[in-house]
Design a protein around this motif. Structure first.
Motif, PDB file in Angstrom:
ATOM      1  N   ALA A 152      -9.928  10.992   0.499  1.00  0.00           N
ATOM      2  CA  ALA A 152     -10.283   9.913   1.424  1.00  0.00           C
ATOM      3  C   ALA A 152      -9.223   9.792   2.495  1.00  0.00           C
ATOM      4  N   THR A 153      -9.635   9.300   3.641  1.00  0.00           N
ATOM      5  CA  THR A 153      -8.740   9.104   4.774  1.00  0.00           C
ATOM      6  C   THR A 153      -7.899   7.861   4.572  1.00  0.00           C
ATOM      7  N   ALA A 154      -6.601   7.990   4.893  1.00  0.00           N
ATOM      8  CA  ALA A 154      -5.699   6.845   4.894  1.00  0.00           C
ATOM      9  C   ALA A 154      -4.970   6.806   6.220  1.00  0.00           C
ATOM     10  N   THR A 155      -4.806   5.586   6.742  1.00  0.00           N
ATOM     11  CA  THR A 155      -4.012   5.390   7.953  1.00  0.00           C
ATOM     12  C   THR A 155      -2.738   4.607   7.647  1.00  0.00           C
ATOM     13  N   SER A 156      -2.538   4.266   6.367  1.00  0.00           N
ATOM     14  CA  SER A 156      -1.372   3.474   5.962  1.00  0.00           C
ATOM     15  C   SER A 156      -1.039   3.772   4.513  1.00  0.00           C
ATOM     16  N   VAL A 157       0.150   3.374   4.095  1.00  0.00           N
ATOM     17  CA  VAL A 157       0.551   3.539   2.697  1.00  0.00           C
ATOM     18  C   VAL A 157      -0.346   2.706   1.790  1.00  0.00           C
ATOM     19  N   GLN A 158      -0.711   1.509   2.225  1.00  0.00           N
ATOM     20  CA  GLN A 158      -1.558   0.648   1.404  1.00  0.00           C
ATOM     21  C   GLN A 158      -2.898   1.332   1.105  1.00  0.00           C
ATOM     22  N   GLU A 159      -3.471   1.967   2.109  1.00  0.00           N
ATOM     23  CA  GLU A 159      -4.731   2.671   1.884  1.00  0.00           C
ATOM     24  C   GLU A 159      -4.524   3.874   0.979  1.00  0.00           C
ATOM     25  N   GLY A 160      -3.393   4.570   1.145  1.00  0.00           N
ATOM     26  CA  GLY A 160      -3.099   5.699   0.278  1.00  0.00           C
ATOM     27  C   GLY A 160      -2.988   5.276  -1.179  1.00  0.00           C
ATOM     28  N   ARG A 161      -2.360   4.145  -1.420  1.00  0.00           N
ATOM     29  CA  ARG A 161      -2.238   3.639  -2.787  1.00  0.00           C
ATOM     30  C   ARG A 161      -3.607   3.269  -3.358  1.00  0.00           C
ATOM     31  N   ALA A 162      -4.470   2.724  -2.518  1.00  0.00           N
ATOM     32  CA  ALA A 162      -5.821   2.384  -2.975  1.00  0.00           C
ATOM     33  C   ALA A 162      -6.592   3.646  -3.348  1.00  0.00           C
ATOM     34  N   ILE A 163      -6.393   4.703  -2.589  1.00  0.00           N
ATOM     35  CA  ILE A 163      -7.046   5.980  -2.889  1.00  0.00           C
ATOM     36  C   ILE A 163      -6.557   6.526  -4.227  1.00  0.00           C
ATOM     37  N   ALA A 164      -5.260   6.457  -4.449  1.00  0.00           N
ATOM     38  CA  ALA A 164      -4.708   6.924  -5.725  1.00  0.00           C
ATOM     39  C   ALA A 164      -5.211   6.067  -6.881  1.00  0.00           C
ATOM     40  N   ALA A 166      -7.952   4.569  -7.144  1.00  0.00           N
ATOM     41  CA  ALA A 166      -9.368   4.850  -7.399  1.00  0.00           C
ATOM     42  C   ALA A 166      -9.566   6.167  -8.136  1.00  0.00           C
ATOM     43  N   GLY A 167      -8.492   6.929  -8.332  1.00  0.00           N
ATOM     44  CA  GLY A 167      -8.582   8.165  -9.093  1.00  0.00           C
ATOM     45  C   GLY A 167      -8.998   9.384  -8.304  1.00  0.00           C
ATOM     46  N   LEU A 168      -8.844   9.336  -6.960  1.00  0.00           N
ATOM     47  CA  LEU A 168      -9.197  10.491  -6.152  1.00  0.00           C
ATOM     48  C   LEU A 168      -8.127  11.574  -6.259  1.00  0.00           C
ATOM     49  N   ASP A 169      -8.432  12.739  -5.714  1.00  0.00           N
ATOM     50  CA  ASP A 169      -7.569  13.909  -5.873  1.00  0.00           C
ATOM     51  C   ASP A 169      -6.615  14.136  -4.711  1.00  0.00           C
ATOM     52  N   ALA A 170      -6.917  13.635  -3.536  1.00  0.00           N
ATOM     53  CA  ALA A 170      -6.089  13.921  -2.365  1.00  0.00           C
ATOM     54  C   ALA A 170      -6.264  12.827  -1.322  1.00  0.00           C
ATOM     55  N   ILE A 171      -5.267  12.737  -0.449  1.00  0.00           N
ATOM     56  CA  ILE A 171      -5.265  11.776   0.657  1.00  0.00           C
ATOM     57  C   ILE A 171      -5.265  12.544   1.973  1.00  0.00           C
ATOM     58  N   ILE A 172      -6.117  12.154   2.884  1.00  0.00           N
ATOM     59  CA  ILE A 172      -6.115  12.717   4.237  1.00  0.00           C
ATOM     60  C   ILE A 172      -5.329  11.751   5.110  1.00  0.00           C
ATOM     61  N   ALA A 173      -4.147  12.170   5.550  1.00  0.00           N
ATOM     62  CA  ALA A 173      -3.270  11.319   6.362  1.00  0.00           C
ATOM     63  C   ALA A 173      -3.682  11.435   7.822  1.00  0.00           C
ATOM     64  N   GLN A 174      -4.385  10.425   8.311  1.00  0.00           N
ATOM     65  CA  GLN A 174      -4.895  10.455   9.685  1.00  0.00           C
ATOM     66  C   GLN A 174      -3.892   9.802  10.632  1.00  0.00           C
ATOM     67  N   GLY A 175      -3.136  10.626  11.322  1.00  0.00           N
ATOM     68  CA  GLY A 175      -2.170  10.114  12.277  1.00  0.00           C
ATOM     69  C   GLY A 175      -2.833   9.513  13.504  1.00  0.00           C
ATOM     70  N   LEU A 194       0.806   4.874  12.928  1.00  0.00           N
ATOM     71  CA  LEU A 194       1.813   5.866  12.575  1.00  0.00           C
ATOM     72  C   LEU A 194       1.402   7.252  13.051  1.00  0.00           C
ATOM     73  N   SER A 195       2.377   7.994  13.558  1.00  0.00           N
ATOM     74  CA  SER A 195       2.125   9.376  13.947  1.00  0.00           C
ATOM     75  C   SER A 195       1.837  10.203  12.707  1.00  0.00           C
ATOM     76  N   THR A 196       1.274  11.369  12.888  1.00  0.00           N
ATOM     77  CA  THR A 196       0.963  12.218  11.742  1.00  0.00           C
ATOM     78  C   THR A 196       2.202  12.532  10.902  1.00  0.00           C
ATOM     79  N   PRO A 197       3.331  12.965  11.497  1.00  0.00           N
ATOM     80  CA  PRO A 197       4.515  13.232  10.660  1.00  0.00           C
ATOM     81  C   PRO A 197       5.017  11.990   9.929  1.00  0.00           C
ATOM     82  N   ASP A 198       5.019  10.848  10.597  1.00  0.00           N
ATOM     83  CA  ASP A 198       5.519   9.622   9.956  1.00  0.00           C
ATOM     84  C   ASP A 198       4.587   9.172   8.826  1.00  0.00           C
ATOM     85  N   LEU A 199       3.290   9.272   9.046  1.00  0.00           N
ATOM     86  CA  LEU A 199       2.344   8.870   8.004  1.00  0.00           C
ATOM     87  C   LEU A 199       2.429   9.828   6.823  1.00  0.00           C
TER      88      LEU A 199
END
Length: 337
Positions: A152-164, A166-175, A194-199
């Motif tokens: 799933a796509t994440a634009t923030s750490v909070q969204e990345g944590r929600a993806i994890a 939920a039991g998903l396998d990977a995070i798409i870091a959308q800068g 956040l820019s792609t490298p920072d995210l």
């Protein structure tokens, strides 16, 4: 087993799904070249999605991915819709047209969409990714049981944590540089931009494989992302000029200008687009996604009938001027680190 091995990829290059632009021919060409081709199903009906997936499978024996929109339903607001249509009315009038009398939810969310779930399970794509949020637990379980890698796509750490969580396998870091719609779960929330490298750096501690997306146009960009810890890169703008893509001529021409703007005026959700007449419209007060998009599409149709292409949804990332017109397989090779 690593993410790339699980997906049967020879190169850590994923073609972004790009709803409306990606085609079975594009996805098959990318997968056939050793990357992972993708179909954007968010704007399709279940029947259309089933056909697109079947056509892709007929063109390549290689794995491919699909993407689904998981936006929360936006309650109709008749007053806001009337105000938005009144704001657009002078633009319609320019083309001797009238805005719609009312706006529709033209793109249903995947959440709770049993027919779309059944179509995807039947097609068994290698990866299923989600944009704008996450589906419900039952849908996640059903897709996992079908053998799909889930991201799933994440634009923030909070969204990345929600993806994890939920039991998903990977995070798409959308800068912030990425073209098309921001995958932010709540469009009313503050966007950290956040820019792609920072995210990427912020999401790696979450603990899932991270796919870097946004502003990656060549092998040097891919290497930089992989060296920084990404498991793969996802690229969309780099494929917009491919002959296999459904990019309209006006959209192709707009890329060379190299100017992009983040706007919600076209669809009701923030999205990065080539600067044009539509992006010049202030996007305050839109009646939400996808109802705003119903008006946007109507305005573009009226404009095109009069020969004006400046109201198109010419989604593109900040590196759009560097896009090269070449077969998709050659772009995979050019992006491979």
């Amino acid at each position: 087993m690593g993410l790339i091995a699980r997906l049967g990829m020879q190169h850590p290059v994923i073609q972004a799904p790009m709803a409306g632009i990606s085609t079975p021919a594009l996805a098959a060409a990318v997968s056939g070249a050793g990357g992972l081709g993708s179909l954007g199903l968010g704007a399709m009906t279940p029947a259309q999605a089933a056909l697109a997936m079947a056509q892709t499978a007929a063109l390549t024996p290689r794995p491919f991915a699909v993407n689904l929109f998981c936006h929360q339903p936006h309650a109709p607001d008749p007053a806001a819709e009337r105000a938005w249509l009144d704001r657009l009315r002078p633009h319609f009038t320019r083309f001797s047209a009238q805005p719609p009398a009312a706006l529709r939810d033209i793109y249903p969310s995947f959440i709770g969409n049993r027919a779309m779930l059944d179509a995807v399970i039947a097609a068994r794509p290698a990866m299923v990714s989600f944009h704008f949020g996450l589906p419900d637990r039952a849908q996640i379980a059903a897709l996992r049981d079908a053998g799909a890698v889930l991201a799933a796509t994440a634009t923030s750490v909070q969204e990345g944590r929600a993806i994890a969580a939920a039991g998903l396998d990977a995070i798409i870091a959308q800068g912030w540089q990425a073209g098309g719609h921001r995958g932010i779960f709540d469009p009313a929330a503050r966007d950290e931009r956040l820019s792609t490298p920072d995210l990427l750096a912020a999401l790696l501690p979450v603990g899932l494989p991270v796919i870097a997306a946004g502003g990656i146009m060549d092998a040097a960009g891919s290497r930089a992302a992989l060296d920084a810890g990404a498991s793969a890169v996802q690229c969309g703008t780099a494929f917009l000029l491919a002959p296999e893509a459904a990019t309209p001529p006006a959209h192709r021409a707009a890329l060379a200008q190299g100017q992009t703007v983040m706007t919600a005026a076209i669809s009701g959700r923030p999205a990065r687009c080539c600067a044009n007449l539509f992006t010049a419209i202030a996007d305050r007060g839109t009646p939400g996604y996808p109802r705003t998009y119903d008006a946007g599409k109507a305005l573009n149709t009226a404009a095109l009938a009069a020969g004006e292409t400046g109201y198109g949804a010419h989604w593109a990332g900040t590196g759009c001027a560097r896009a090269i017109a070449r077969p998709a397989a050659q772009t995979v090779a050019a992006l491979a680190p």
